[in-house]
Write a protein that holds these residues in place. Sequence first.
Motif, PDB file in Angstrom:
ATOM      1  N   TRP A 134      11.904   1.784   1.066  1.00 21.85           N
ATOM      2  CA  TRP A 134      10.944   2.647   1.737  1.00 21.85           C
ATOM      3  C   TRP A 134      11.484   3.188   3.053  1.00 21.85           C
ATOM      4  O   TRP A 134      11.077   4.276   3.503  1.00 21.85           O
ATOM      5  CB  TRP A 134       9.625   1.912   1.938  1.00 21.85           C
ATOM      6  CG  TRP A 134       8.917   1.700   0.647  1.00 21.85           C
ATOM      7  CD1 TRP A 134       8.714   0.516  -0.002  1.00 21.85           C
ATOM      8  CD2 TRP A 134       8.355   2.718  -0.187  1.00 21.85           C
ATOM      9  NE1 TRP A 134       8.062   0.723  -1.183  1.00 21.85           N
ATOM     10  CE2 TRP A 134       7.814   2.073  -1.328  1.00 21.85           C
ATOM     11  CE3 TRP A 134       8.249   4.103  -0.098  1.00 21.85           C
ATOM     12  CZ2 TRP A 134       7.183   2.764  -2.356  1.00 21.85           C
ATOM     13  CZ3 TRP A 134       7.620   4.798  -1.117  1.00 21.85           C
ATOM     14  CH2 TRP A 134       7.097   4.135  -2.231  1.00 21.85           C
ATOM     15  N   MET A 135      12.401   2.489   3.678  1.00 21.59           N
ATOM     16  CA  MET A 135      12.978   3.006   4.914  1.00 21.59           C
ATOM     17  C   MET A 135      13.851   4.223   4.674  1.00 21.59           C
ATOM     18  O   MET A 135      13.857   5.162   5.480  1.00 21.59           O
ATOM     19  CB  MET A 135      13.801   1.924   5.615  1.00 21.59           C
ATOM     20  CG  MET A 135      12.979   0.872   6.309  1.00 21.59           C
ATOM     21  SD  MET A 135      14.012  -0.214   7.315  1.00 21.59           S
ATOM     22  CE  MET A 135      14.415   0.884   8.659  1.00 21.59           C
ATOM     23  N   TYR A 136      14.615   4.219   3.589  1.00 22.01           N
ATOM     24  CA  TYR A 136      15.634   5.250   3.422  1.00 22.01           C
ATOM     25  C   TYR A 136      15.566   6.038   2.127  1.00 22.01           C
ATOM     26  O   TYR A 136      16.232   7.066   2.007  1.00 22.01           O
ATOM     27  CB  TYR A 136      17.029   4.626   3.582  1.00 22.01           C
ATOM     28  CG  TYR A 136      17.214   4.039   4.941  1.00 22.01           C
ATOM     29  CD1 TYR A 136      17.317   4.874   6.052  1.00 22.01           C
ATOM     30  CD2 TYR A 136      17.237   2.671   5.149  1.00 22.01           C
ATOM     31  CE1 TYR A 136      17.445   4.353   7.326  1.00 22.01           C
ATOM     32  CE2 TYR A 136      17.379   2.136   6.417  1.00 22.01           C
ATOM     33  CZ  TYR A 136      17.487   2.982   7.509  1.00 22.01           C
ATOM     34  OH  TYR A 136      17.604   2.462   8.773  1.00 22.01           O
ATOM     35  N   SER A 137      14.794   5.619   1.155  1.00 19.76           N
ATOM     36  CA  SER A 137      14.667   6.374  -0.091  1.00 19.76           C
ATOM     37  C   SER A 137      13.320   7.081  -0.126  1.00 19.76           C
ATOM     38  O   SER A 137      13.241   8.297  -0.093  1.00 19.76           O
ATOM     39  CB  SER A 137      14.822   5.452  -1.309  1.00 19.76           C
ATOM     40  OG  SER A 137      16.115   4.888  -1.337  1.00 19.76           O
ATOM     41  N   GLY A 138      12.254   6.304  -0.205  1.00 18.32           N
ATOM     42  CA  GLY A 138      10.934   6.896  -0.193  1.00 18.32           C
ATOM     43  C   GLY A 138      10.491   7.392  -1.551  1.00 18.32           C
ATOM     44  O   GLY A 138      11.082   7.071  -2.586  1.00 18.32           O
ATOM     45  N   ALA A 139       9.457   8.218  -1.552  1.00 21.27           N
ATOM     46  CA  ALA A 139       8.804   8.626  -2.795  1.00 21.27           C
ATOM     47  C   ALA A 139       9.760   9.290  -3.768  1.00 21.27           C
ATOM     48  O   ALA A 139       9.666   9.083  -4.982  1.00 21.27           O
ATOM     49  CB  ALA A 139       7.638   9.559  -2.482  1.00 21.27           C
ATOM     50  N   ASP A 140      10.691  10.104  -3.289  1.00 19.15           N
ATOM     51  CA  ASP A 140      11.626  10.775  -4.195  1.00 19.15           C
ATOM     52  C   ASP A 140      12.539   9.795  -4.907  1.00 19.15           C
ATOM     53  O   ASP A 140      13.142  10.135  -5.932  1.00 19.15           O
ATOM     54  CB  ASP A 140      12.473  11.780  -3.412  1.00 19.15           C
ATOM     55  CG  ASP A 140      11.758  13.112  -3.265  1.00 19.15           C
ATOM     56  OD1 ASP A 140      10.600  13.211  -3.718  1.00 19.15           O
ATOM     57  OD2 ASP A 140      12.350  14.042  -2.693  1.00 19.15           O
ATOM     58  N   GLY A 141      12.692   8.588  -4.363  1.00 19.25           N
ATOM     59  CA  GLY A 141      13.562   7.615  -4.997  1.00 19.25           C
ATOM     60  C   GLY A 141      12.895   6.825  -6.092  1.00 19.25           C
ATOM     61  O   GLY A 141      13.553   6.042  -6.790  1.00 19.25           O
ATOM     62  N   CYS A 142      11.598   7.016  -6.268  1.00 23.24           N
ATOM     63  CA  CYS A 142      10.879   6.223  -7.272  1.00 23.24           C
ATOM     64  C   CYS A 142      11.413   6.468  -8.679  1.00 23.24           C
ATOM     65  O   CYS A 142      11.480   5.542  -9.504  1.00 23.24           O
ATOM     66  CB  CYS A 142       9.388   6.542  -7.216  1.00 23.24           C
ATOM     67  SG  CYS A 142       8.595   5.935  -5.696  1.00 23.24           S
ATOM     68  N   ALA A 143      11.795   7.697  -8.985  1.00 23.17           N
ATOM     69  CA  ALA A 143      12.295   8.021 -10.323  1.00 23.17           C
ATOM     70  C   ALA A 143      13.626   7.343 -10.615  1.00 23.17           C
ATOM     71  O   ALA A 143      14.006   7.195 -11.782  1.00 23.17           O
ATOM     72  CB  ALA A 143      12.442   9.534 -10.467  1.00 23.17           C
ATOM     73  N   GLN A 203       0.799  -1.222   0.000  1.00 23.16           N
ATOM     74  CA  GLN A 203       0.000   0.000   0.000  1.00 23.16           C
ATOM     75  C   GLN A 203       0.833   1.274   0.000  1.00 23.16           C
ATOM     76  O   GLN A 203       0.350   2.332  -0.410  1.00 23.16           O
ATOM     77  CB  GLN A 203      -0.914   0.010   1.235  1.00 23.16           C
ATOM     78  CG  GLN A 203      -1.900  -1.135   1.286  1.00 23.16           C
ATOM     79  CD  GLN A 203      -2.599  -1.226   2.638  1.00 23.16           C
ATOM     80  OE1 GLN A 203      -2.385  -0.397   3.518  1.00 23.16           O
ATOM     81  NE2 GLN A 203      -3.424  -2.256   2.814  1.00 23.16           N
ATOM     82  N   VAL A 204       2.073   1.218   0.468  1.00 26.06           N
ATOM     83  CA  VAL A 204       2.879   2.422   0.599  1.00 26.06           C
ATOM     84  C   VAL A 204       3.223   2.998  -0.772  1.00 26.06           C
ATOM     85  O   VAL A 204       3.387   2.269  -1.749  1.00 26.06           O
ATOM     86  CB  VAL A 204       4.179   2.115   1.380  1.00 26.06           C
ATOM     87  CG1 VAL A 204       5.072   1.139   0.627  1.00 26.06           C
ATOM     88  CG2 VAL A 204       4.935   3.394   1.720  1.00 26.06           C
ATOM     89  N   GLY A 205       3.293   4.305  -0.864  1.00 28.86           N
ATOM     90  CA  GLY A 205       3.650   4.944  -2.122  1.00 28.86           C
ATOM     91  C   GLY A 205       2.558   4.842  -3.162  1.00 28.86           C
ATOM     92  O   GLY A 205       1.391   4.575  -2.855  1.00 28.86           O
TER      93      GLY A 205
END
Length: 577
Positions: free
Chosen positions: A411-420, A350-352
């Motif tokens: 998800w612990m250390y990158s998060g939404a900005d890391g998706c790209a 569910q995250v992101g």
Amino acid sequence: MTNRTPGSPTGHGTPPRATEHQPRRRTSPAHDVADHHASQRHPPALRHVPAGRHGTARDHRTADPATGTPRLPGTSHRSAPHRSAPRRRPHLPVPARRLLTLSLLAGLLLSGSAGPALAGTPSAPPKLRPTAPPAEAPRPAATPESAPAATPEAAPAAPAATPDPTDIRSRIEALPGMRVVAERPAATGYRFFELGYRQPVDHRHPGKGTFEQRLTLLHKSLRRPTVLYTTGYEVGSDPAFRAEPTRLVDGNQISTEHRYFGTSRPDRPDRPDWSKLDIRQAAGDHHRIIRAFKKLYSGAWLTTGGSKGGMAGVYHRRFYPHDADGTVVYGAPNNTDDRDDTAYDRFLGQVGTPACRSALRAAQREALVRREEMAGRYDRWAREEGQTFHTLGSADKAYELAVLRLPLMFWMYSGADGCASVPAPTATTDELYRWVDGVSRFPVYTDRSLASVLPYFHQLGTQLGYVQFDTAHLAGLLRHPGIQQVRNYVPRDIPLRFQPDAMPDIDRWVRRHGRELLFVYGENDTARAEPFRLGSGSRDSAVRLAPGANHRARIADLTPEDAADATATVRRWAGQH
């Protein structure tokens, strides 16, 4: 402050920078491992539930002699209702430092310590603090001990200076069992000490041996509040580091190295008694430290820590609830049932955004499709660097484990900005290899790194618990069944006997008797899958959620309203406005 369990905001923001509670000392893969594990376990949805107040007004105010700030002795109580909810599998029997801790911790941590329940324990009465000792004599900024003062060659030797009994160093050295290892330069207005404190190996039987626990002290004033920062692992030695609560109350800070980590090991490090590595023994360490330093620092006391360090802070309060006036806990998982990992699977589902989750699964599969080339490169790197894989068994096993932990670490250390930055299936092998290494940290799985956090894995396998993720989407690509079990991280000659009652005991205490507890989670942090929960018996406590934040979330990342409320609460606990 209203007691609540975190809500589930829908918006996603950029991951915050490194926080004070988790200094970015990624100097070794060991810390990545540990912090990575610490972020796992509990009901996936956290809701804010307002609660009624049961308070006692603080009527007696005294001014802080050092700053003139009004200080409010006493305590305030509020109760908050709590909501909780629970994949069953049979139960199975993170410096080289911050890097390994962050990586391993993200997937390994999941629980607490054993001990008799405190059902029926009454709330603590308001605390009366002793009169503050006189301020210590001023002293020039410290210089490294290794740099003696220059004297003219022909000058006669000066008589030895008599220690000043009002100087803070003299007072520290006078504490029984305390040793000043070094004093290092610190910012103006502070003094920084590296300390050793003699602790019993077994607090239940103090006569059966001791060890020296490593501490650091950032001293500001005997009349300021004091913060005990529990690392959960080794302790750093940066005089500039101040945890967020320390900065909020402008106080002193004692940082502790967890028993069996770093140099804080029993007198026989070649044959340690692993049975003395449990959450209650560590809580006893923290209790004795606070009791010793309260002879000097008579003001308010706070405790804090992030991830595994935050968990240790909760365990300390469970066994010694009156040691501190408040506890701030960041990104701490709460694994009450080591057999049930479904909360993590739900969270990762569910995250992101759906697009980001889909890209992650595709990259994970592609990393296994290209296993021969990728794992072969990993093995060559290890041989060139003199690294081995005796504990996990082979470079191929270590590679598979690194790939399985990709979503957790992302998800612990990158998060939404890391998706790209997630590579597409058409990416080159070089691009894919660099990305997997950047997220899961290949050095984490080598013998050298695992040995540095062996005490952490022992705790996971005996009390804290360890998560195993669903692998249905990787069917046909896996070679090593059971590779996610924590037993694989610990040499076979070290026994692991899991204590299933340890973490439920902690969870019950928080919900029934916990007081002055503030839990801070990041919205995208995997640790939020199984968080600490409040209950009808929780007093003056709250669980807060930082929108868009990850495992490094802090009070400053909360919504403006929540941040202001949390800050006011911490300062109130410290006896400040």
